[in-house]
Design a protein around this motif. Sequence first.
Motif, short mmCIF file in Angstrom:
data_model
loop_
_atom_site.label_atom_id
_atom_site.label_comp_id
_atom_site.label_asym_id
_atom_site.label_seq_id
_atom_site.Cartn_x
_atom_site.Cartn_y
_atom_site.Cartn_z
N LYS A 77 25.30 -23.28 14.69
CA LYS A 77 25.91 -24.44 15.36
C LYS A 77 24.79 -25.30 15.95
N ALA A 78 25.12 -26.54 16.25
CA ALA A 78 24.10 -27.42 16.83
C ALA A 78 24.66 -28.14 18.04
N GLU A 79 23.82 -28.30 19.04
CA GLU A 79 24.22 -29.09 20.21
C GLU A 79 23.97 -30.56 19.91
N GLN A 80 24.95 -31.39 20.28
CA GLN A 80 24.87 -32.83 20.01
C GLN A 80 25.05 -33.58 21.33
N PHE A 81 24.46 -34.75 21.43
CA PHE A 81 24.59 -35.59 22.64
C PHE A 81 24.05 -34.89 23.89
N ASN A 82 22.94 -34.19 23.71
CA ASN A 82 22.21 -33.60 24.82
C ASN A 82 21.28 -34.69 25.35
N PHE A 83 21.88 -35.68 26.02
CA PHE A 83 21.11 -36.87 26.34
C PHE A 83 20.05 -36.68 27.41
N VAL A 84 20.41 -35.94 28.46
CA VAL A 84 19.58 -35.96 29.68
C VAL A 84 18.35 -35.06 29.54
N GLU B 242 20.31 -30.23 18.40
CA GLU B 242 19.57 -28.98 18.58
C GLU B 242 20.28 -27.82 17.87
N LEU B 243 19.66 -27.35 16.78
CA LEU B 243 20.24 -26.25 16.00
C LEU B 243 20.04 -24.91 16.72
#
Lengths: 164, 164, 398, 398
Positions: C264-271, C258-259
Amino acid sequence: ATPQIPARDYDVGTPATDAQMKAWDIIVGPEGRNLPDGSGTPVAGKAIYDQQCAACHGDAGQGGTGPRLVGGIGSLATAKPIKDVGSYWPYATTLFDYIRRAMPFSNPQSLTNDQVYAVSAYILKMNGIIPDDAVMDRRTLPMVEMPNRNGFVSMIGASVVTGK
Amino acid sequence: ATPQIPARDYDVGTPATDAQMKAWDIIVGPEGRNLPDGSGTPVAGKAIYDQQCAACHGDAGQGGTGPRLVGGIGSLATAKPIKDVGSYWPYATTLFDYIRRAMPFSNPQSLTNDQVYAVSAYILKMNGIIPDDAVMDRRTLPMVEMPNRNGFVSMIGASVVTGK
Amino acid sequence: EGLAAGAVLVPSARATEAPPAIPSWMQAQGADVNAHPYGQPAAFEAEVVRERMKSRTLTAGASFTPLQHLHGTITPNGLFYERDHGGVPTIGPAAYRLLVDGMVDRPMIFTLSDLKRLPAVSARHFMECSGNSGTEWTKPTGRTVQETHGLLSCSEWTGTKLEIVLGIAGVKPGAGWCVAEGGDAAALDRSIPLEHALKIGAMLAYAQNGEALRPEQGYPVRLVLPGFEGNTNIKWLRHLELRRGPAMSKEETAYYTELLPDGKAEQFNFVMRAKSVITYPSGSQKLDGTGFYEISGLAWSGSGRIKAVDVSVDGGKTWQPATLQGPIEPICLTRFRLPWRWNGGSAVLQSRAVDETGYVQPTLKSLVGQYGLHAHYHNNAIQSWQVETSGDVINVHA
Amino acid sequence: EGLAAGAVLVPSARATEAPPAIPSWMQAQGADVNAHPYGQPAAFEAEVVRERMKSRTLTAGASFTPLQHLHGTITPNGLFYERDHGGVPTIGPAAYRLLVDGMVDRPMIFTLSDLKRLPAVSARHFMECSGNSGTEWTKPTGRTVQETHGLLSCSEWTGTKLEIVLGIAGVKPGAGWCVAEGGDAAALDRSIPLEHALKIGAMLAYAQNGEALRPEQGYPVRLVLPGFEGNTNIKWLRHLELRRGPAMSKEETAYYTELLPDGKAEQFNFVMRAKSVITYPSGSQKLDGTGFYEISGLAWSGSGRIKAVDVSVDGGKTWQPATLQGPIEPICLTRFRLPWRWNGGSAVLQSRAVDETGYVQPTLKSLVGQYGLHAHYHNNAIQSWQVETSGDVINVHA
Ligand SMILES: [Ca+2]
Ligand SMILES: [Ca+2]
Ligand SMILES: [Ca+2]
Ligand SMILES: [Ca+2]
Ligand SMILES: [Ca+2]
Ligand SMILES: [Ca+2]
Ligand SMILES: [Co+2]
Ligand SMILES: [Co+2]
């Protein structure tokens, strides 16, 4: 942390041999694990790209049936961000891994390892990330410094994971 | 007992007219409710039976493609019970109701009310339950005394019904 | 090729238009018993189908579940949404193999019979693509709830637990991630944090709503990670590799991150976070006159059970608690309902889910405040449907 | 035409027979996204179908659910068992009408849109024909669990409650029964005690596992009477008539009554009593060598929740408690499982269900002691499967 997992003995399944694992395994990590022998240069890569990739990704990597591969560097914090290999991808190893597993789209896993190194090198070069004469191999590819290497924030800690 | 059911007003649905209900309703109860005008005798019934029923239920009601209709009286408590109209059915009204709604098998609801009375009379006669000259109509049919009239025990009280 | 508009509600016919009291279908035998050994929907339901999203190729794309036509919480297998990156492979059950290797004591290969022979578990869980509602960030785009929220389905899954397969192989100290890889033309792979995967009851599923998985859902085996974004639930599973860290595959770097506005980007936003949507009345449906309607919709959360759903008929000014259909199961679609009398005026319908952690589904405004306009994934904002005075229902941002 | 034998378990292939590490289906694009807008099972699953029981005509008969191939508790709609008395009618949703009359204040006609507009409720319930296992009274007959127990399925039903429709019509004092009649060629009708029907949450269902009812299950509307024998759950519902007493229809006198040895018959035995069956390993399957197996089966009761299931591997001499898959729902199939190591000897597998009322599933011997050999319906006896030293599993009376 490695969770405690109870050992199980059902006598179900068959031990895998080294040869089987080697033939099976196409996962490359950012540290370079499982990168094969072989190498390639942007020049060698251009020939392959023009023949097998350009039809979908454009002569200059500008995209078409396939996504664009070039042109986004510097755009991420703007109103029109372009997420491509150059601007967004944190690791060059991902390029080798993905092209080997999935490209060319209609004929995946058909390129030799040398060809995958070469076309990866060419895409990095089109993005101005490596020079014309760089040689990509199992040693050099993981060392490529991608512009967005530090662009990602892992959300693992922030996730609310409920037990079952 | 009639359970308390809360009244509902959703302004959904349309009131049914008497004409609609009359045309719709083919349910006959053991008390004779909803039996139509008309009448029939075993003799009239035989002609219809031979033409429209015998092919499946047998010349003498012994069965074939359709179940047997005759012959079981006295067999219920034996090692080879035969459950048929004569031996098992508790109400003659059920015969009118069922034939009207479902027979002849390939052409249900095609008989006139007189025909249904007549063929019901003939099946009762074949079972020796009514005499040859009996006339079946809305008044007489519910009065027919079926051999197994008292053969059933209602299990309503014994059922374990759990609430939701 | 875009999504066709959803069905308009059939105006209720009056009794005067009723068919004959004894209709033709009571006067002749119907179709034979077992005319369809594997049954199919009634011909009259032909419009209840998945629809394809426009995409660059025919094999990398998605098809959407027709939520506006569905009731309850289970998605029939024929209507489960689909997201493929290289088309749907045809894998015979006898040819299926799973390799478990990497940081394990005993690398193992399992056949399908092997996996079925192990202890099994069943659980009902929703699955949602993190790209669901991705078209809705900047302006109302989907015409129907199928288009806005149709990358969402729910099944009873049966399979063997990941924990069991890993217990057979023996995980080495230091292994923190498990890379799961699919046997399709994209060989799609995602890295999963081991601890979380076990905590949520990760499963190697071979059955869905009682029967074998459908090809589009990963036949013969897919990874099911309850509550995790759909893409991580690897279909046609061929390889589990235990590693110290993630593989940083294309699908967890270039995609499914998620940019943010600062670049910056959020990574491993699994849930998948708590979300809800009204499915009736919803976009492209039409109300048949004033009077009683039951507002009905779905709520879900990747973090356990839905605790409450509030519904607004005035664009979020006032809220009423909806009734939740029990039993409420964790990480499962939950049907909510609220009686409503439409007075013929314009109305904006919204629903807002709260999950057992206390998390409240956000407004689009607050979500955009946090993520900006380019995050694309994980849009769990409150959806607004506007009822016009004509009875038409349309997708709006309110 | 009888039921074909069930599938023999595929012997687990060894890794040496594994396909190439990179198989052909990873080297070319798979099938297009949304190739099947309404998805179908994998071609490899062609044997997972309903099978028809031999009957006098093609339209009065039954088809059976392939329980030996199913997992979990939900029955996919295409495999729901079928019992028809006059074939399957084709009823268009616009032509559908329901008449509610008899002892009511306001006789009413409802369209399908009317019923869908009313408040809805969803619930998961099994349905079982009271003739299920009717072939097993005197000798073991069915070769597979599909043949012995396949008149059993389970769905998530959605509809409006009978209570609501009756509340609109207004039930007159003195009305104790409701006759429900179907719109098929048999115009099949059953009388239902009103008080019980309301207590169990009787529903006019129009949806099954999320989508519209299938034609074989009563499209567009069927009565659902949770826990009552299948035949009372009138399909293609056209008429509800409120009465003082039962109509004594053919289906509640000539059929669906239980003849006792003394010549008397039990009538209105509506509620399906607690029952269970092992589906794996079951008749016509074959064990692939000694070692670990998970015994798996289904338990259910028309009187609420399953409390416990015990399993015996020695023909009832000793019993072990099986694990029940939660959530355990009332009047719903419940999956039970028990780990077992087969030593290669002959073994007789049995399961025994206990429900929340404390009722214990009987042995066939005790059931025959109570009902004799001619009751035909409501055989809920313990089923025995014998594992032979060859690994073959056969139906026995033990
Ligand atoms: Ca072994
Ligand atoms: Ca390896
Ligand atoms: Ca190829
Ligand atoms: Ca009105
Ligand atoms: Ca209306
Ligand atoms: Ca006819
Ligand atoms: Co009536
Ligand atoms: Co590996």
